[in-house]
Enzyme design. Sequence first.
Site, PDB file in Angstrom:
ATOM      1  N   ASP A 746      -6.891  -4.704  -3.250  1.00  0.00           N
ATOM      2  CA  ASP A 746      -6.151  -4.379  -4.472  1.00  0.00           C
ATOM      3  C   ASP A 746      -6.957  -4.797  -5.696  1.00  0.00           C
ATOM      4  OD1 ASP A 746      -4.083  -3.338  -3.045  1.00  0.00           O
ATOM      5  OD2 ASP A 746      -2.819  -5.126  -3.150  1.00  0.00           O
ATOM      6  N   ASP A 748      -5.954  -6.525  -8.077  1.00  0.00           N
ATOM      7  CA  ASP A 748      -5.626  -7.887  -8.516  1.00  0.00           C
ATOM      8  C   ASP A 748      -5.849  -8.911  -7.413  1.00  0.00           C
ATOM      9  OD1 ASP A 748      -3.620  -7.073  -6.863  1.00  0.00           O
ATOM     10  OD2 ASP A 748      -1.965  -7.626  -8.192  1.00  0.00           O
ATOM     11  N   ASP A 835       0.558   0.308   3.634  1.00  0.00           N
ATOM     12  CA  ASP A 835      -0.064  -0.704   4.480  1.00  0.00           C
ATOM     13  C   ASP A 835       0.675  -0.834   5.809  1.00  0.00           C
ATOM     14  OD1 ASP A 835       2.195  -1.578   3.222  1.00  0.00           O
ATOM     15  OD2 ASP A 835       1.356  -3.462   2.502  1.00  0.00           O
TER      16      ASP A 835
END
Length: 921
Positions: A746, A748, A835
């Site tokens: 990701d 972040d 996911d």
Amino acid sequence: ELMTGYTMLRNGGVGNGGQPWVLRWSSRIRLTWLSFTLFIILVFFPLIAHYYLTTIDDADDAGKRIFGPRTGNELCEVKHVQDLCRIRESVSEELLQLEAKRQELNSEIAKLNLKIEACKKSIENAKQDLLQLKNVISQTEHSYKELMAQNQPKLSLPIRLLPDKDDVTFPLPKSNRNCRLHNCFDYSRCPLTSGFPVYVYNSDDYPFGSSLDPLIKQAFEATVRTNVYVTENANIACVYIILVGEMQEPVMPKPTELEQQLHSLPYWRTDGHNHLIINLSRKSETQNFIYNISTGRAMIAQSTFYDAQYRPGFDIVVSPLVHAMSEPNFLEIPPQVPVKRKYLFSFQGEKIESLRSSLQEVRSFEEEIEGNAPADYDDRIITTLKAVQDSKLDFVLVEFTCKNQPKVSLPTEWALCGERDDRLELLKLSTFALIITPGDTRLVISAGCTMRLFEALEVGAIPVVLGEQVQLPYNDVIRWNEAALIIPKPRITEVHFLLRSISDNDLLAMRRQGRFLWETYFSTSDNVFSTVLAIIRTRIQIPAAPIREEPAVEIPHRSGKAAGTDPNMADNGDLDLGPVETEPPYASPKYLRNFTLTAMDIYRNWNSAPGPFHLFPYTPFDPVLPSEAKFLGSGTGFRPIGGGAGGSGKEFQAALGGNVPREQFTVVMLTYEREEVLMNSLERLNGLPYLNKVVVVWNSPKLPSEDLLWPDIGVPIMVVRTEKNSLNNRFLPWDEIETEAILSIDDDAHLRHDEIMFGFRVWREARDRIVGFPGRYHAWDIPHQSWLYNSNYSCELSMVLTGAAFFHKYYAYLYSYVMPQAIRDMVDEYINCEDIAMNFLVSHLTRKPPIKVTSRWTFRCPGCPQALSHDDSHFHERHKCINFFVKVYGYMPLLYTQFRVDSVLFKTRLPHDKTKCFKFI
């Protein structure tokens, strides 16, 4: 009286007792006089002094001025005052000179500092250039050693020589029944580098085309238009395909007419070599009208074959085309659990002895065959199965007479009873489905048997085939013993015992394998046609065409901003797992086995994956798994450069280790309009070892800011534009990904370099699994009888979030092109659960749980803006996703594990309330 007053005054003014009053009165008079005197002095004396001084200074005689200001020359008239003035002027001049010199020196120092910084940068650049040159030299030496060890020079592609259109010099076999590939197939039209071009005739151009079933013809044409092997250039074709069935009986042509029409095909070349005649069946009563036709050297693919007609390794038994123009609804398919159902086994059928007119010639031909007819065990089968039903030991359902009119069937074949929906409802209640082959063993397969097999696999009833002589669909490439029981008819008395002895784990494995076979090779017209082509291509050892990769549309961006050093990155924890030197980006060696794949790995499965992946129509390449990787370096005496060097920490740190000589990984980072967070994450990748490139998936319709300066991290950064905002874009197989290893992360995510390197090392030892950091698990909600998603700290896990995880690029192809579309649609609907979908897919294929590395449970960077996962509805949506995915797969594929991989040099810090967790090293 006077004396009296005086006395009173002395005594205070109160008579005999008044002396205090007199004293107070005299004191007040003295204080008043003193105050008045001080006032006169303080007021008038300054006024008089001021007047006097002013009068003196106003005098005309300058010499009489005492208090007025005087000029400097007058002051310097005194000798020592003049000396002080000269000293002051000299010091002032010297101070001005020193200040000028100080400024000049500061300017020179600033210039020297700039030169020093420039020299430092030049030195660093020179070091980097030297390091790159060393790496290039090392890489070149390694490649040279590999080439010398292989002793195989690079060859150019051979020139393709095609035979003439009317070439008839191909040697004829003694009989068409003896046709095999070596004597009835022209390999010169199919070189290894041809790409397996296939030409499909248009059935509407020939008279028999009007007799074809409209649904089958429409489905076949739609499949042909999207197949990668189909070509419109018949002159370069390797195989020629013509669809001749299923035909509608009222307008069915005579066998002689159909034979003449086949022989008149423009590329038939007198004997039909390299031709494939496809006769698909949508109903169980499809007839074998090709039996009475001379097909020459053409291959035949259909659902019904007689022993005298079937040519093993040449003809193909295909499955029926039930879902011609519709996709199967996965939500209507029953789940695979519970393992055992109401009935242990079931069978419905009726034996029809009538002979259709189209098969009269078949019987007359068979009567000419010498030898006695095989024994008919059907009476014994009926008696035994009825006895089992009457014993009440298990719930079984056997019916040998149809309640309604049975379907049309071949002689000695058990006809189907009732409608398809009624048969499926019974099979949904059956653990096993009996399939009794025709009594005449010379009928090796029939459309009725393949229809029973199709329906059993569709609803999860394990097929039990009575009759070992049967040729099941695609039997030369599918291991049917993994999904069905094939039992000789003489063992009918032992069937009940055998079915009772199979464990629940084996039952579930067979049911899961059967579901996989049905989805992959039976369910749709695309699967049937692709499987037929894959069988022919595999037989003649031509590698599969590369699977379509997603073209990456790059967004132009400016780079050059020097990536800073994050202080958090400098702290690599308790162990630095990075190599001493980094290597420049290089392409993965995954494409080196194109032509040895079909020759060596035809029957190699993906470990314990449910299904023969060697025949998987969509397989892009053959991935090297841990069980196979051991063959790359062992037994050859070759020690790959960069391999493991024992347990010494220095050597371990300096080399990547493992059994693959060299390897890199690609970072795929999904982002949406968070430029500052993205730039910080990219800068943290600066100097990351074994990083090939970074693919930034820009998931926003709004392009990045034009003035945005992207960091220079030493490897290419590819910014890819997507067609729509979808979390499925994370797993698209972008063509810019040139490595097998993908680190999905990701924008972040906050991971240290040593953690990423350790995860990469672990993935190289388990290439078929997801290896990552944040673990999650699923749980069964007893009150609501459903599955739940859980992210709490736990000693057990079943998922690893792909926000920070390694996986093989092979799964990106399967996720994007093979996994049921319903799953991707739900991901787009909720903007969530991608996911979970990837974990379901990998666990379903490998039957293994993911691997969690290190004790890290979260990976978000501190201070970053909140992501979608912080929404209150996030977890509710993930609960729904898990339950929906279970319906699509038919069972819960996720597996629990208490296994976690840590480095032996890591210090694990567990919460005080989790000290009972087990840690596996």
